[in-house]
Design an enzyme around this catalytic site. Structure first.
Site, short mmCIF file in Angstrom:
data_model
loop_
_atom_site.label_atom_id
_atom_site.label_comp_id
_atom_site.label_asym_id
_atom_site.label_seq_id
_atom_site.Cartn_x
_atom_site.Cartn_y
_atom_site.Cartn_z
N ASN A 62 -28.05 -17.55 5.67
CA ASN A 62 -27.07 -17.38 4.27
C ASN A 62 -28.00 -17.56 2.90
OD1 ASN A 62 -24.76 -16.42 5.42
ND2 ASN A 62 -23.89 -18.34 5.05
N GLU A 126 -27.27 -9.07 4.81
CA GLU A 126 -25.56 -8.99 4.73
C GLU A 126 -25.18 -8.84 3.31
OE1 GLU A 126 -23.37 -11.71 7.15
OE2 GLU A 126 -23.03 -12.62 5.66
N TRP A 219 -13.03 -24.65 12.17
CA TRP A 219 -14.35 -23.88 11.71
C TRP A 219 -15.51 -24.78 11.79
CZ3 TRP A 219 -17.30 -24.83 7.30
CH2 TRP A 219 -18.45 -23.99 7.23
N ARG A 250 -10.89 -17.81 7.00
CA ARG A 250 -11.22 -17.28 8.56
C ARG A 250 -10.45 -16.75 8.99
NH1 ARG A 250 -15.20 -18.15 6.16
NH2 ARG A 250 -17.18 -19.25 6.74
N ASP A 353 -21.19 -10.39 15.74
CA ASP A 353 -20.90 -11.19 14.79
C ASP A 353 -20.35 -12.34 15.19
OD1 ASP A 353 -20.98 -12.00 12.15
OD2 ASP A 353 -18.96 -11.41 11.74
N HIS A 390 -22.68 -25.84 2.00
CA HIS A 390 -21.84 -24.66 2.17
C HIS A 390 -21.55 -24.28 0.80
CE1 HIS A 390 -19.87 -21.05 3.64
NE2 HIS A 390 -20.35 -20.92 4.87
N SER A 441 -27.74 -22.88 6.36
CA SER A 441 -28.68 -23.35 7.49
C SER A 441 -30.22 -23.44 7.06
CB SER A 441 -28.47 -22.44 8.74
OG SER A 441 -28.91 -21.23 8.50
O1 SFD Z 1 -21.54 -17.97 7.43
C1 SFD Z 1 -25.21 -37.66 14.17
N1 SFD Z 1 -23.37 -22.54 7.95
C2 SFD Z 1 -24.11 -21.26 7.91
N2 SFD Z 1 -25.32 -21.04 7.33
C3 SFD Z 1 -26.05 -20.00 7.56
O2 SFD Z 1 -27.22 -20.08 6.91
N3 SFD Z 1 -25.63 -18.91 7.85
C4 SFD Z 1 -24.31 -18.95 8.53
O3 SFD Z 1 -24.06 -17.80 9.17
C5 SFD Z 1 -23.40 -19.94 8.17
N4 SFD Z 1 -22.26 -20.08 9.08
C6 SFD Z 1 -21.61 -21.31 9.40
C7 SFD Z 1 -22.34 -22.52 8.97
C8 SFD Z 1 -21.62 -23.57 9.41
C9 SFD Z 1 -20.48 -23.60 10.19
C10 SFD Z 1 -20.07 -24.90 10.71
C11 SFD Z 1 -20.15 -22.60 10.98
C12 SFD Z 1 -20.59 -20.98 10.44
C13 SFD Z 1 -18.91 -22.42 11.89
C14 SFD Z 1 -23.74 -23.65 7.64
C15 SFD Z 1 -24.80 -24.46 8.32
O4 SFD Z 1 -24.74 -24.48 9.38
C16 SFD Z 1 -25.11 -25.81 7.49
O5 SFD Z 1 -25.30 -25.61 6.32
C17 SFD Z 1 -26.23 -26.52 8.14
O6 SFD Z 1 -26.30 -26.82 9.54
C18 SFD Z 1 -26.44 -27.95 7.67
O7 SFD Z 1 -27.47 -28.73 8.23
P1 SFD Z 1 -27.35 -30.29 8.36
O8 SFD Z 1 -28.79 -30.80 9.04
O9 SFD Z 1 -26.99 -31.02 7.10
O10 SFD Z 1 -26.09 -30.49 9.37
P2 SFD Z 1 -26.01 -30.09 10.89
O11 SFD Z 1 -26.82 -28.92 11.46
O12 SFD Z 1 -24.35 -29.89 11.21
O13 SFD Z 1 -26.52 -31.40 11.75
C19 SFD Z 1 -25.90 -32.57 11.49
C20 SFD Z 1 -26.61 -33.45 12.92
O14 SFD Z 1 -26.24 -34.90 12.75
C21 SFD Z 1 -25.83 -35.37 14.03
N5 SFD Z 1 -24.85 -36.48 13.81
N6 SFD Z 1 -26.44 -38.37 14.83
C22 SFD Z 1 -26.50 -39.75 15.04
N7 SFD Z 1 -25.32 -40.43 14.75
C23 SFD Z 1 -24.11 -39.85 14.14
N8 SFD Z 1 -23.25 -40.96 13.83
C24 SFD Z 1 -24.05 -38.46 13.92
N9 SFD Z 1 -23.36 -37.77 13.25
C25 SFD Z 1 -23.69 -36.57 13.21
C26 SFD Z 1 -25.30 -34.16 14.64
O15 SFD Z 1 -25.40 -34.23 16.04
C27 SFD Z 1 -26.22 -32.95 14.32
O16 SFD Z 1 -27.49 -33.12 15.14
S1 SFD Z 1 -20.98 -19.08 8.07
O17 SFD Z 1 -20.02 -18.59 9.13
O18 SFD Z 1 -20.41 -20.09 7.13
P1 AMP Z 2 -18.54 -16.89 4.96
O1 AMP Z 2 -18.72 -16.07 6.46
O2 AMP Z 2 -17.44 -16.82 4.57
O3 AMP Z 2 -19.36 -18.26 5.25
O4 AMP Z 2 -19.88 -16.25 4.14
C1 AMP Z 2 -21.02 -15.97 4.36
C2 AMP Z 2 -21.88 -15.83 3.22
O5 AMP Z 2 -21.53 -14.83 2.56
C3 AMP Z 2 -21.60 -17.01 2.16
O6 AMP Z 2 -22.93 -17.09 1.38
C4 AMP Z 2 -20.49 -16.78 1.24
O7 AMP Z 2 -20.52 -17.44 -0.04
C5 AMP Z 2 -20.63 -15.19 1.21
N1 AMP Z 2 -19.55 -14.32 0.97
C6 AMP Z 2 -18.50 -14.40 1.74
N2 AMP Z 2 -17.35 -13.56 1.36
C7 AMP Z 2 -17.80 -13.23 0.20
C8 AMP Z 2 -17.30 -12.40 -0.83
N3 AMP Z 2 -15.97 -11.82 -0.55
N4 AMP Z 2 -18.02 -12.03 -1.83
C9 AMP Z 2 -19.21 -12.79 -2.06
N5 AMP Z 2 -19.71 -13.53 -1.09
C10 AMP Z 2 -19.19 -13.59 -0.01
#
Ligand code: SFD
Ligand code: AMP
Length: 642
Positions: A62, A126, A219, A250, A353, A390, A441
């Site tokens: 993203n 995207e 989620w 979602r 997806d 996020h 990510s």
């Molecule tokens: O679009 C301990 N995110 C998405 N990012 C993208 O780039 N593209 C996407 O398509 C994304 N989508 C998405 C995303 C997130 C989620 C939940 C979904 C879908 C369903 C966001 C990214 O995933 C997110 O920004 C990053 O992963 C953040 O990285 P970080 O490192 O801050 O968090 P992490 O990866 O979740 O890792 C956390 C770690 O900590 C561990 N942990 N370890 C030891 N002791 C403890 N007490 C702990 N508690 C946690 C975990 O095990 C893990 O290793 S979209 O659909 O939104």
């Molecule tokens: P999401 O699947 O909602 O996590 O969205 C993935 C990425 O698309 C994130 O960067 C969001 O901010 C962006 N996004 C989702 N929906 C929209 C929308 N309707 N308009 C603009 N950006 C969007």
């Protein structure tokens, strides 16, 4: 109670977590540690290959700025993030990530992640900032590189299935962390010169929509339980944007993402009457200017327009998948062969997806006979999550990069080491650092790299190792194991181990926390609304819950982890409630609505709302910090984000 042995690990840099930020940190730290003769240890509660938010994979990256093609500038990204967060963002932090993020993406590709390419070999977008990937194995690819970097040259050690409970302190300096194995009776004491917290955000602080049979489905991944926030709070670090929760819209019940549908397939979402809330409720956006007039409309405002329909009884909302796919396929309607090929391609992209990142949504589609090319699917606003990487912004208040400070920002945003919290030696990245949303990510990985390099600099310049009294460690060990002891002591006093006058099981504790947050702190059943009186009541009830946390009972190591996960959630909850209460306005309708302060108040509240728990006094301090700009600000009519 069974005996526990203690293992002491001494290292220079301690990386907590094994997710995107931690994996980025590992790669960078290994390089700089080797150069400086230092050691690194990485600790994850799970197995790095499939831990954290990216465990299941992702279907998009993203954050990609595209600097090498001149597609966008760093300032473009900063404008986009600031606008999306209704003006509340640290421009120095966002810019620092934006100027480094592309190189993380190029590394992912080099390590084997398939990124979609068009006929000319360019990345398939995207949206403006998002790239399409075949990302089922995204986390495995990123983890492998982190492991190789740490293990191959012998600079590092990786500890998996160790749950970190809290920090170890040497006065006001972080001296490491303490935790326990979730597989064997063993306490781990990590002593380090610098510690990098990267343990993700939090879910299940609020009552989820899915309860009973569906409990655990959310989620956000159920295993991230607020450990970053509780760690930094317990260490006494200043926190920021604790009010900025994220509510994603979602696909209903299995939480399939919407980004690809809105951006790639250009789908509409409509209400039960077929109305498009983004069109019909456009006038509402005027109330939230200047941010209401930004393009794209900020995520919370997009949510809000849909919520208004639902609150008026016009739900359910539906993603018009059938209409969107048909519209794309129609471009080929004069060529039946090409039309058929395109329709097949779209069908497989639609399924992939979900299969790449939310497999349960594909299963739900299959189980309920949904064919997206024929039928629309319900969407809904999820329960609130804490994910500063996020579209939320919660996390620790960290020092910015020196070269991006202005004369004005330097005294506010800079105190020596990039990404160091206000606690000496404690660095944060990813969801653990605040006011730098939309890193996702790729940006979290890049920020992990930035923070690790800075932490190594700190170690080189602060050579003396901090020390922790053995008596403090002994007391912490006793505290960590107390739930096992409490259970052991009282388990015979009941016919049902779940219910006992002398202990509370983690599950029941979590239900109580979720009920408080749901009803008083603007959860799903309160229709995301709250007010001062409700928040004060929440604080009163949370204080009782904190008292009862001393009575947590755990029958196994697994439950001991659950017990501490819920204590971590409680820290996150309290910081959240205090900060919504402090910010005397509504700034992010669609995330939460302060019904007693129903408007944006840019005059008084165009500030960061920060909080700090003082570990010595046990008191909380609230503080407004100024929002200062690093880049020239666009005029209102130029607010174009992208
Ligand atoms: O679009 C301990 N995110 C998405 N990012 C993208 O780039 N593209 C996407 O398509 C994304 N989508 C998405 C995303 C997130 C989620 C939940 C979904 C879908 C369903 C966001 C990214 O995933 C997110 O920004 C990053 O992963 C953040 O990285 P970080 O490192 O801050 O968090 P992490 O990866 O979740 O890792 C956390 C770690 O900590 C561990 N942990 N370890 C030891 N002791 C403890 N007490 C702990 N508690 C946690 C975990 O095990 C893990 O290793 S979209 O659909 O939104
Ligand atoms: P999401 O699947 O909602 O996590 O969205 C993935 C990425 O698309 C994130 O960067 C969001 O901010 C962006 N996004 C989702 N929906 C929209 C929308 N309707 N308009 C603009 N950006 C969007």
């Amino acid at each position: 109670m069974a005996k526990f042995e203690t293992q002491v690990v001494e290292t220079d840099l301690l990386i907590l977590g094994g997710g995107m930020a931690a994996c980025g940190a590992a790669v960078e730290a290994a390089y700089w540690a080797k150069k400086n003769g230092l050691k690194v240890a990485l600790v994850d509660k799970a197995a790095v290959d499939r831990s954290g938010a990216v465990a299941m994979g992702l279907s998009a990256i993203n954050q990609y700025v595209g600097l090498r093609d001149g597609a966008n500038s760093v300032k473009d990204y900063v404008d986009y993030v600031r606008n999306d967060l209704m003006g509340v963002t640290r421009e120095d932090l966002v810019a620092n990530i934006a100027r480094h993020v592309d190189s993380s993406v190029h590394l992912f590709e080099k390590w084997g992640l398939p990124i979609w390419k068009d006929e000319k070999g360019a990345y398939v977008h995207e949206g403006r900032w998002q790239l399409m990937i075949n990302g089922e194995s995204y986390k495995v690819v990123v983890a492998e590189a982190a492991k190789n970097a740490l293990l191959q040259d012998g600079v590092g050690q990786i500890f998996e299935r160790i749950f970190i409970v809290g920090p170890l302190m040497d006065g006001d300096r972080c001296a490491g962390a303490i935790g326990f194995s979730v597989r064997e009776n063993k306490i781990y004491v990590f002593k380090a010169k610098a510690t990098l917290a990267a343990m993700g955000g939090a879910v299940h602080v609020f009552k989820p929509r899915s309860t009973g049979e569906g409990l655990g489905r959310a989620w956000y991944p159920p295993w991230n339980s607020g450990s970053s926030a509780s760690f930094t709070l317990q260490a006494g670090a200043e926190m920021t944007c604790q009010e900025v929760r994220f509510i994603p819209v979602r696909f209903k019940d299995a939480y399939g993402p919407v980004g690809a549908w809105f951006l790639l397939f250009k789908s509409r979402a409509t209400n039960a009457m077929g109305g498009d809330y983004m069109v019909e409720r456009k006038a509402e956006l005027d109330k939230w200017v200047p941010y209401g007039h930004v393009k794209p409309v900020p995520a919370n405002l997009r949510n809000y327009l849909g919520m208004l329909d639902v609150m008026e009884g016009k739900g359910p909302l539906s993603m018009r998948t059938e209409e969107a796919l048909q519209k794309i396929a129609d471009q080929y309607k004069d060529d039946p062969k090409a039309y058929k090929k395109k329709a097949k391609e779209l069908e497989s992209e639609a399924w992939e997806d979900f299969l790449d990142m939310t497999i349960s949504q594909a299963i739900l589609w299959a189980a309920t006979n949904v064919q997206p090319e024929e039928r629309s699917s319900e969407i809904a606003a999820a329960e609130p999550y804490f994910i500063g990487s996020h579209s939320g912004a919660s996390g620790a208040w960290v020092s910015g990069p020196p070269d991006l400070q202005t004369d004005e920002t330097r005294s506010q945003y800079f105190w020596g080491y990039t990404n160091m919290s206000t606690v000496k030696g404690l660095f944060c990245a990813g969801d653990a650092s605040g006011a730098s949303s939309h890193k996702f990510s790729s940006g979290s990985h890049a920020e992990g790299r930035i923070a690790a390099k800075s932490a190594i600099k700190f170690i080189v310049e602060n050579k003396a190792a901090p020390s922790v009294d053995q008596s403090v460690i002994d007391a912490k060990i006793a505290e960590i194991l107390k739930p096992l002891e409490t259970y052991e002591q009282h388990k015979a006093e009941t016919t049902d181990p779940e219910i006992n006058a002398n202990y509370i099981k983690p599950r029941m504790f979590m239900f109580r926390l979720q009920k408080i947050m749901d009803e008083y702190a603007a959860g799903v059943t309160a229709q995301f609304k709250t007010n001062k009186a409700q928040l004060e009541r929440a604080l009163e009830l949370l204080a009782f819950l904190r008292e009862d946390s001393e009575k947590l009972g755990a029958a196994s190591l697994h439950e001991l982890m659950r017990a501490w996960e819920n204590v971590h959630r409680l820290w996150q909850a309290e910081a959240h409630v205090r900060t919504i209460l402090f910010r005397d306005e509504t700034r992010w309708p669609g995330y939460y609505f302060r019904a007693d302060k129903p408007q944006l108040d840019d005059k008084n509240w165009h500030v960061f709302a920060n909080c700090r728990f003082d570990p010595k006094s046990g008191n909380w301090e609230m503080k407004a910090r100024p929002i200062l700009h690093v880049f020239p600000q666009p005029k209102e009519h130029e607010l174009l984000g992208g």
